[in-house]
Design an enzyme around this catalytic site. Structure first.
Site: not given
Ligand code: NDP
Length: 484
Positions: A153, A250, A284, A458
């Site tokens: 995002n 996060e 998020c 953060e």
């Molecule tokens: P994901 O959890 O699907 O992915 C997050 C990242 O982790 C991506 O780069 C993903 O790679 C990577 N990833 C996936 N599986 C693994 C693994 N087994 N080991 C290491 N890395 C991995 O989240 P989204 O991208 O769908 O984002 C949405 C989510 O993020 C929502 O739940 C949202 O609330 C949260 N979020 C939290 C924030 C905060 O600050 N608290 C801010 C913004 C979002 P790939 O995409 O290539 O699979």
């Protein structure tokens, strides 16, 4: 559409790197469905290059005077601001977010972070503890090589929020963007080099989730900071446990926004709109459970619906556009499914719920009223523009209901009664709370979650604790006593 194909899929050791043996990553512009660039997921050889160069650069960087490190970070901030227009356009292409948002919320927020931690770098000192003769002093040391893994995002902001404090403390960072937004972090890596950072200090490795997993699996990595969902957080946390590495998580949320009967209703509606529809709801900390006092719910809802109908959905590059597309069609389908479930479970669709007739992954800002705590749309993170309006009668009741969730990222409330505001905030289970505001996250403020929304913080001075460790040094001035 201008050419955004990067010179390579990864940026390692000061230069673009390509290995076409990796699985293809099509980079799709969400507003049209057009493929604007094609990258390749990192192969083991690319990952090795990133780890080896980061390890080397970290030693060089940590040996610099902190004021020199800070100067580089502040130069990065300047460049981000100078190039805000160009970087905002790239952010819009990467994410589909409207240019109206990206020009004020992405590279600029990243620049704030680089400026803040650049300023802090030279102030990171230890302490002295006098012991009546002997004394102890402490040294704040870097952790080593840190891995940052981002959600889709806010690709520029997340890369900056993680790398700025990491580098200020003397660490190196390897950043793995989400595979659906691989472009922005590469630009940041270029800018680090231009600002004078040593090659290898900030590497970007693109790829699917397995690339993130491979990075964390390597014991040269000392810390991982993830922004993502709870299920990914659990996997990454578990991987970091092998070797007892540091983590910042996060994660997701289902945050409450409470509107008391004495609230300024127009301000509360503005906050509900910002806290649900900004970035097409893909934030998020969004206040997706809007608890409105029963005495004002009809007035609140009528105005909310009226205002939501005026939202301008359209071409994200048009400065008038307020609502862009969702990041992917998969995410849009997920959100549409939640809308269907909301209707099936008996919530009232007050506005929205459909998709405008145009290319791209657009979806209307949607408000449900008559939502109850047990409904799926009130319990699960939707990560799209879907607001649930619930009603309440008294303060204790709304506090209990607001806290009745596995998440604890954020919370907000609107009231003119400040005694009540502080009393309620003290009882809310959330990492960040807003009184008469929502979703503002200045760099000076710690940001992070409680419960399943995460660990660590953060931004602010709190981030320093999560990217450094303290060494205690006992200094004896007298003889050593021993029993024999
Ligand atoms: P994901 O959890 O699907 O992915 C997050 C990242 O982790 C991506 O780069 C993903 O790679 C990577 N990833 C996936 N599986 C693994 C693994 N087994 N080991 C290491 N890395 C991995 O989240 P989204 O991208 O769908 O984002 C949405 C989510 O993020 C929502 O739940 C949202 O609330 C949260 N979020 C939290 C924030 C905060 O600050 N608290 C801010 C913004 C979002 P790939 O995409 O290539 O699979």
């Amino acid at each position: 559409m201008k050419n955004v194909q990067p010179q390579g899929s990864h940026f390692i050791d000061g230069a673009y790197v390509e290995d076409t043996a990796g699985r293809e990553i099509p980079c799709v512009y969400a507003a049209t469905g057009e493929v604007v660039a094609t990258l390749h997921s990192a192969t083991p050889a690319v990952i090795e290059q990133a780890l080896a160069s980061a390890k080397r650069a970290q030693a060089e960087w940590a040996a610099l005077p902190p004021v020199a490190r800070g100067r580089v970070l502040r130069r990065v901030a300047e460049i981000l601001r100078e190039r805000n227009q160009e970087l905002s356009e790239l952010e819009t292409i990467d994410t589909g977010k409207p240019i109206q948002e990206t020009t004020i919320a992405d590279a600029t927020s990243g620049a704030d972070s680089l400026e803040y931690f650049g300023g802090l770098a030279a102030t990171l000192t230890g302490e002295t503890m006098p012991l009546g003769g002997d004394f102890v002093y402490t040294i704040r040391e870097p952790l080593g090589v840190c891995v940052g893994i981002g959600a889709w995002n806010y690709p520029t902001q997340i890369a900056c929020w993680k790398s700025a404090p990491a580098l200020a403390c003397g660490n190196a960072m390897i950043f793995k963007p989400s595979e659906v937004t691989p472009l922005c972090a590469l630009k940041l890596a270029e800018i680090y080099i231009e600002a004078g950072a040593p090659a290898g200090l900030f590497n970007v490795v693109n790829g699917y989730g397995d690339v993130g997993a491979a990075l964390i699996g390597d014991q040269r990595v000392d810390k991982v900071s993830l922004t993502g969902s709870v299920p990914t957080g659990e996997k990454v946390y578990a991987a970091a446990a092998t070797g007892i590495r540091h983590v910042t998580m996060e994660l997701g949320g289902k945050s409450p926004l409470i509107v008391f009967e004495d609230a300024d209703i127009e301000n509360a509606i503005s906050a509900a709109i910002n806290g649900n529809f900004y970035s097409t709801g893909q934030i998020c900390s969004n206040g997706t459970r809007v608890f409105v006092h029963e005495d004002i719910v009809d007035t609140f809802t009528a105005r909310l619906v009226e205002r939501t109908k005026t939202a301008i959905i359209g071409d994200p590059m048009d400065p008038e556009t307020q609502i862009g597309p969702m990041i992917t069609d998969t995410q849009r389908q997920k959100v549409l499914n939640y809308i269907r479930i909301g209707q099936q479970e008996g919530a009232t669709l007050a506005v929205g719920g459909g998709c405008p007739e145009r290319d791209g992954w657009f979806i209307e800002p949607t408000v449900f009223t008559g939502v109850t705590d047990d409904m799926t749309i009130a319990r699960e993170e939707i990560f799209g523009p879907v607001m649930s309006v619930l009603t309440f009668r008294d303060e204790d009741e709304v506090i209990a209901r607001a806290n009745d969730t596995e998440f604890g990222l954020a919370a907000g409330l609107f009231t003119r009664d400040f005694a009540r505001a502080h009393r309620v905030v003290a009882q809310l289970q959330a990492g960040t709370c807003w009184i008469n505001q929502y979703n503002l996250t200045p760099v000076e403020t710690p940001f992070g979650g409680v419960k399943k929304s995460g660990v660590g913080r953060e931004n602010s001075k709190a981030a320093i604790e999560h990217f450094s460790q303290v060494k205690s040094v006992y200094v004896a001035l007298g003889d050593v006593e021993a029993a024999f």
